[in-house]
Every structure is written in structure tokens, then in C-alpha cells.
Design an enzyme around this catalytic site. Structure first.
Site, short mmCIF file in Angstrom:
data_model
loop_
_atom_site.label_atom_id
_atom_site.label_comp_id
_atom_site.label_asym_id
_atom_site.label_seq_id
_atom_site.Cartn_x
_atom_site.Cartn_y
_atom_site.Cartn_z
N ARG A 160 0.53 -1.45 0.11
CA ARG A 160 -0.17 -0.02 -0.43
C ARG A 160 1.07 1.24 -0.20
O ARG A 160 1.64 1.20 0.82
CB ARG A 160 -0.65 -0.02 1.08
CG ARG A 160 -1.39 1.20 1.67
CD ARG A 160 -3.19 0.50 2.14
NE ARG A 160 -3.50 0.49 1.95
CZ ARG A 160 -4.94 0.27 2.24
NH1 ARG A 160 -5.27 0.92 3.69
NH2 ARG A 160 -6.23 -0.27 2.13
N HIS A 192 -7.72 0.57 -6.73
CA HIS A 192 -7.76 -0.39 -5.61
C HIS A 192 -8.19 -1.66 -5.95
O HIS A 192 -9.61 -2.05 -5.40
CB HIS A 192 -8.39 0.64 -4.23
CG HIS A 192 -8.55 -0.77 -2.98
ND1 HIS A 192 -7.23 -0.93 -2.35
CD2 HIS A 192 -9.32 0.56 -1.59
CE1 HIS A 192 -7.82 -1.94 -1.09
NE2 HIS A 192 -8.83 -0.84 -0.53
N ASP A 204 -17.52 7.12 -1.30
CA ASP A 204 -16.07 6.73 -0.54
C ASP A 204 -16.20 8.17 -0.09
O ASP A 204 -16.50 9.54 0.11
CB ASP A 204 -15.08 6.36 -1.52
CG ASP A 204 -14.10 6.18 -0.54
OD1 ASP A 204 -13.82 6.07 0.39
OD2 ASP A 204 -13.14 6.00 -1.61
N CYS A 255 -17.09 1.52 0.47
CA CYS A 255 -15.13 0.67 1.12
C CYS A 255 -14.92 0.45 2.74
O CYS A 255 -14.00 -0.71 3.32
CB CYS A 255 -14.29 0.78 0.29
SG CYS A 255 -14.01 2.70 1.02
N ARG A 275 -13.48 -9.20 1.53
CA ARG A 275 -12.11 -8.13 0.39
C ARG A 275 -11.24 -9.97 1.54
O ARG A 275 -10.35 -10.01 0.91
CB ARG A 275 -11.50 -7.46 1.91
CG ARG A 275 -12.42 -5.99 2.04
CD ARG A 275 -11.99 -5.69 0.00
NE ARG A 275 -10.61 -5.36 -0.12
CZ ARG A 275 -9.98 -4.18 0.65
NH1 ARG A 275 -10.29 -3.47 1.54
NH2 ARG A 275 -8.67 -4.19 0.49
N GLN A 284 -9.87 -4.20 -3.97
CA GLN A 284 -11.82 -3.24 -3.04
C GLN A 284 -12.54 -4.16 -4.39
O GLN A 284 -13.31 -4.29 -4.08
CB GLN A 284 -11.20 -2.57 -3.02
CG GLN A 284 -12.81 -1.29 -2.16
CD GLN A 284 -13.10 -2.36 -1.13
OE1 GLN A 284 -12.52 -1.79 0.33
NE2 GLN A 284 -14.16 -2.21 -0.91
N1 CP Z 1 -11.07 -0.10 2.85
C1 CP Z 1 -10.23 -0.31 2.61
O1 CP Z 1 -9.09 -0.68 2.02
O2 CP Z 1 -9.93 -0.15 3.97
P1 CP Z 1 -8.75 -0.41 5.08
O3 CP Z 1 -8.01 1.21 4.66
O4 CP Z 1 -8.83 -0.53 6.48
O5 CP Z 1 -8.14 -1.37 4.48
N1 NVA Z 2 -10.50 6.85 -1.23
C1 NVA Z 2 -9.90 6.30 0.20
C2 NVA Z 2 -10.23 4.77 0.54
C3 NVA Z 2 -9.51 4.09 1.86
C4 NVA Z 2 -9.89 2.83 1.42
C5 NVA Z 2 -8.27 6.27 0.80
O1 NVA Z 2 -7.71 5.89 -0.44
O2 NVA Z 2 -7.86 6.88 2.00
#
Ligand code: CP
Ligand code: NVA
Length: 306
Positions: A104, A131, A226, A266, A294, A134
Site C-alpha cells: 500500500r 484499489h 467513499d 469501502c 475482502r 476492493q
Molecule cells: N477499504 C479499505 O481498504 O480499508 P482499510 O484502509 O482499512 O484497509
Molecule cells: N479513497 C480512500 C479509500 C480508503 C480505503 C483512501 O484512499 O483513503
């Protein structure tokens, strides 16, 4: 064949591979935690995160264990990475120790560099642009409710961000009808929209971009939102809250959706911003199933890459 390959975006998978991962996710979910196959036996999966995570980190760690492997969590700030060691050098070194890397990152280009400079498959656990894990779990969730994906209408209301981009690409591949409503300046990336349109043309799906949330949600069977400010955009938060006024998914907006419309997010959610507490905590929300899925979807991805 996904075996031995990286998954940085939905575009790295063919439609057949995506359908196959969804089918395997269903089978793994039905089988539960006691998988009879252990494709990760003897393998170590690095989980390297530059940003916070609850769902992605925990579901990957648990999934790796359930598939017989060993997860190794690596907080970027605790590695020499956090003191400026080049990404390429980190990738080369990690490739000598571990078998797969789930990462990430802030910049999507960091993931590309990890994949190019290392010799092990890299799975995108969220970047500023995409993502994919997701989106795959989201398709699984939608299919559980609707019984199909082809022709299902989903409206995404809010920021044209990483989650929206991957949803567009995934939904385009499986023939869904996707509508996105965002304020001026926050629409999804043009290149992503055009890639999704290309996929939709092949699959019989449809992609439409709106400014008006009401128009986008009209008759939609699923309404997705989101956060307005993603990780890394904290400084823009106040401006964004102003710019997204009128884009909250609440009962008033849902009056225009299909009568049985389900609400997706999400997570993590900001009740009172992109979604009302009444909706998120109400009977239309399927966000906890999304979160659970997930785990199943990522196990299927890992099993196919292993
Ligand atoms: N939806 C998602 O990716 O959540 P986290 O940031 O908790 O991993
Ligand atoms: N769009 C959000 C998703 C988190 C899971 C972010 O990138 O923070």
C-alpha cells in the site's frame, strides 16, 4: 494466467481471470477458514504499507495464514525506506527473502517501481490511483445480492478516486452499468474512464459520468460512496467538505434509486459527510459483507498468483 504475475490494477487481469477469481472467491467463502488446499505452504508474503489500514492489512494477514503461508507485516516507516533507502533497492533486497509482496503506497508509481525492480509478484493493496482488491470484493458482494453482474446498475456518488477508478474498470469488464456523479474538478481520471468504456463496449456494460447525484442514482440498484478526502489529502479536507456539499448519500437521495437499492462503502466511513448515519447503519447498507468479502477475494487472488 495470473501465476507469478503482479496485480497493480484491474487492467492486469483479463475478463476470464476476473471471472475465475470471483468464482474461486465464492468457493473459498463457502469452504470457510479450513481451506483444504494450501497454495502458500512454505511461502512468506510481505505486507508493506506506507499508510494506515484495518481491512486490507488484517484480511491479507488472515488470508495468508488460512492458505498455509506466513505473513510478514512491514511498516514502511520502520524500514530503511523510511530513512530514504531507494525503493528499487528495497525491492531487490525483499525479493531475496520473501515470495510475494502486498503493498500500500501513496504514489502508484512506487508500486510500479517495486514490481519492476524486484523479482517477486506485487499486489496493490491501494495506491493513490487504484484499489483493485476492493473492487474485486465489491463485485463479489454485488453478485451475492443481485445474483448476477451483467446489466446491474450501480451509481457511485462522490470523489472520482482510487476506489472509483478500480470499480469503473472492474464493472466495465463484467458488463455492469456504472454511473458516477462527482462535483466539477473531482470526476474520475479521463484515461481510466476511457479504458472502462473500452471494456464496457466488449462486455455489454455501460459507463456514464454525471455531475448531478440525483440523475446518477435514478433507478440504481446499488449506490456506492467513499470518503471525500482520501489518505494523503488531509490538508484539502475542509475545501473538499465544501465542494462536496449535496453529494451525501442519504435517504433523500435514495428516494430516486431503485426501491430496494443497497448502499455500499469501502470503509472507513465518515457518517454525516459522504453518507448519513441513518443510511450507513440502516437496512440498505451491505458494507460489512463488503468488508468480509475482502478476505475471500484476496485469498482467491493469492491462490491464483501463487
Ligand atoms: N477499504 C479499505 O481498504 O480499508 P482499510 O484502509 O482499512 O484497509
Ligand atoms: N479513497 C480512500 C479509500 C480508503 C480505503 C483512501 O484512499 O483513503
Amino acid at each position: 494466467m495470473m501465476k507469478g504475475k503482479s496485480l497493480l490494477t484491474i487492467g492486469d487481469m483479463s475478463q476470464e481471470e476476473l471471472e475465475d477469481v470471483l468464482a474461486l472467491s465464492d468457493r473459498l467463502k463457502a469452504r470457510g477458514a479450513e481451506a483444504d488446499e494450501r497454495p502458500l505452504e512454505g511461502k512468506v508474503v510481505g505486507i508493506l504499507f506506507e499508510k494506515s489500514s484495518t481491512r486490507t492489512r488484517v484480511s491479507f494477514e488472515v488470508g495468508v495464514v488460512q492458505l498455509g503461508g506466513a505473513p510478514l507485516y512491514l511498516a514502511a516507516r520502520d524500514l530503511q525506506w523510511g530513512r530514504g533507502e531507494p525503493i528499487g533497492d528495497t525491492a531487490r533486497v525483499l525479493s531475496r527473502y520473501i515470495d510475494f509482496l502486498v503493498a500500500r503506497t501513496f504514489a502508484h508509481s512506487t508500486l510500479e517501481e517495486l514490481a519492476e525492480e524486484g523479482t517477486i509478484p506485487v499486489i496493490n493493496a491501494l495506491s493513490d490511483r487504484f484499489h483493485p482488491c476492493q473492487a474485486i470484493a465489491d463485485l463479489l458482494t454485488i453478485r451475492e445480492v443481485a445474483g448476477k453482474l451483467q446489466g446491474v446498475t450501480l451509481a457511485y456518488v462522490g470523489d472520482g478516486n482510487n476506489v472509483c477508478n478500480s470499480l469503473l474498470l472492474a464493472a466495465g469488464k463484467v458488463g455492469m452499468r456504472i454511473r458516477v456523479a462527482s462535483p466539477k474538478g473531482y470526476a474520475p481520471d479521463r484515461e481510466v474512464v476511457s479504458d472502462a468504456e473500452e471494456e464496457a463496449a466488449k462486455s455489454g456494460g455501460q459507463i456514464r459520468i454525471f455531475e448531478s447525484p440525483t440523475e446518477a442514482v435514478r433507478g440504481a440498484e446499488f449506490v456506492y460512496t467513499d470518503v471525500w478526502a482520501s489518505m494523503g489529502q488531509e490538508a484539502e479536507r475542509d475545501q473538499r467538505v465544501r465542494d462536496f456539499e449535496g453529494y451525501q448519500v442519504d435517504e433523500a437521495l435514495l428516494k430516486d434509486a431503485a426501491p430496494e437499492a443497497r448502499v455500499m462503502h469501502c470503509l472507513p466511513a465518515h457518517r454525516g459527510e459522504e453518507v448519513s448515519a441513518e443510511v450507513l447503519d440502516g437496512p440498505r447498507a451491505i458494507v460489512w459483507d463488503q468488508a468480509e468479502n475482502r478476505l475471500h477475494a484476496q485469498k482467491a487472488i493469492l491462490a491464483r498468483i501463487a
